[in-house]
Scaffold this motif. Structure first.
Motif, PDB file in Angstrom:
ATOM      1  N   GLN A   1      -0.303   5.237  -0.621  1.00  0.00           N
ATOM      2  CA  GLN A   1      -0.788   6.143   0.422  1.00  0.00           C
ATOM      3  C   GLN A   1       0.280   7.139   0.871  1.00  0.00           C
ATOM      4  O   GLN A   1      -0.034   8.155   1.487  1.00  0.00           O
ATOM      5  CB  GLN A   1      -1.305   5.344   1.618  1.00  0.00           C
ATOM      6  CG  GLN A   1      -0.230   4.610   2.389  1.00  0.00           C
ATOM      7  CD  GLN A   1      -0.781   3.816   3.553  1.00  0.00           C
ATOM      8  OE1 GLN A   1      -1.618   4.326   4.288  1.00  0.00           O
ATOM      9  NE2 GLN A   1      -0.327   2.587   3.707  1.00  0.00           N
ATOM     10  N   TYR A   2       1.539   6.853   0.556  1.00  0.00           N
ATOM     11  CA  TYR A   2       2.637   7.733   0.961  1.00  0.00           C
ATOM     12  C   TYR A   2       3.090   8.666  -0.156  1.00  0.00           C
ATOM     13  O   TYR A   2       3.985   9.488   0.042  1.00  0.00           O
ATOM     14  CB  TYR A   2       3.829   6.906   1.450  1.00  0.00           C
ATOM     15  CG  TYR A   2       3.454   6.030   2.616  1.00  0.00           C
ATOM     16  CD1 TYR A   2       3.237   6.587   3.873  1.00  0.00           C
ATOM     17  CD2 TYR A   2       3.278   4.668   2.453  1.00  0.00           C
ATOM     18  CE1 TYR A   2       2.864   5.790   4.947  1.00  0.00           C
ATOM     19  CE2 TYR A   2       2.912   3.864   3.524  1.00  0.00           C
ATOM     20  CZ  TYR A   2       2.701   4.439   4.769  1.00  0.00           C
ATOM     21  OH  TYR A   2       2.327   3.645   5.819  1.00  0.00           O
TER      22      TYR A   2
ATOM     23  N   LYS B   1       0.817  -1.221   0.000  1.00  0.00           N
ATOM     24  CA  LYS B   1       0.000   0.000   0.000  1.00  0.00           C
ATOM     25  C   LYS B   1       0.855   1.278   0.000  1.00  0.00           C
ATOM     26  O   LYS B   1       0.610   2.229   0.755  1.00  0.00           O
ATOM     27  CB  LYS B   1      -0.954  -0.019   1.191  1.00  0.00           C
ATOM     28  CG  LYS B   1      -1.932  -1.187   1.166  1.00  0.00           C
ATOM     29  CD  LYS B   1      -2.787  -1.218   2.412  1.00  0.00           C
ATOM     30  CE  LYS B   1      -3.821  -2.303   2.379  1.00  0.00           C
ATOM     31  NZ  LYS B   1      -3.343  -3.667   2.392  1.00  0.00           N
TER      32      LYS B   1
END
Length: 101
Positions: free
Chosen positions: A56-57, A53
């Motif tokens: 998301q950063y 994931k």
């Protein structure tokens, strides 16, 4: 992305083996293809990115120093909060190079 650790290979392989590129191939074959086949290397990188994931950063509209640090943390250390050895020094040197261009 360079995969390290049996756990990372296993997680990626579990998705990769269901792709057209990975059908009928073993994890050992995947490990070899990562180093010899660009399509496999890219696909495995995308799977790793998705599994962890990492999006998301990523900054939405622009690349920021903070988002680069977080992505680097996830890719290199599996944790967006962990800092790399000499990270600040490397970031400053990179800035110097870009400013010189």
């Amino acid at each position: 992305i360079q995969l390290t650790g049996k756990n990372n290979y296993t997680k990626v392989y579990e998705k990769w083996k269901h792709t057209e590129n990975g059908k009928g191939k073993t994890m050992k074959e995947m490990a070899t293809l990562i180093t010899t086949d660009v399509e496999t290397a890219m696909l495995v990188s995308f799977i790793y990115w998705q599994n962890n994931k990492i999006n998301q950063y990523v900054a939405k509209d622009t690349i920021t120093e903070d988002s680069c640090k977080k992505v680097g943390g996830m890719v290199n250390r599996g944790n967006a909060k962990l800092k790399a050895l000499d990270e600040d020094d490397r970031i400053n040197k990179t800035k110097e190079v870009f400013n010189a261009l």
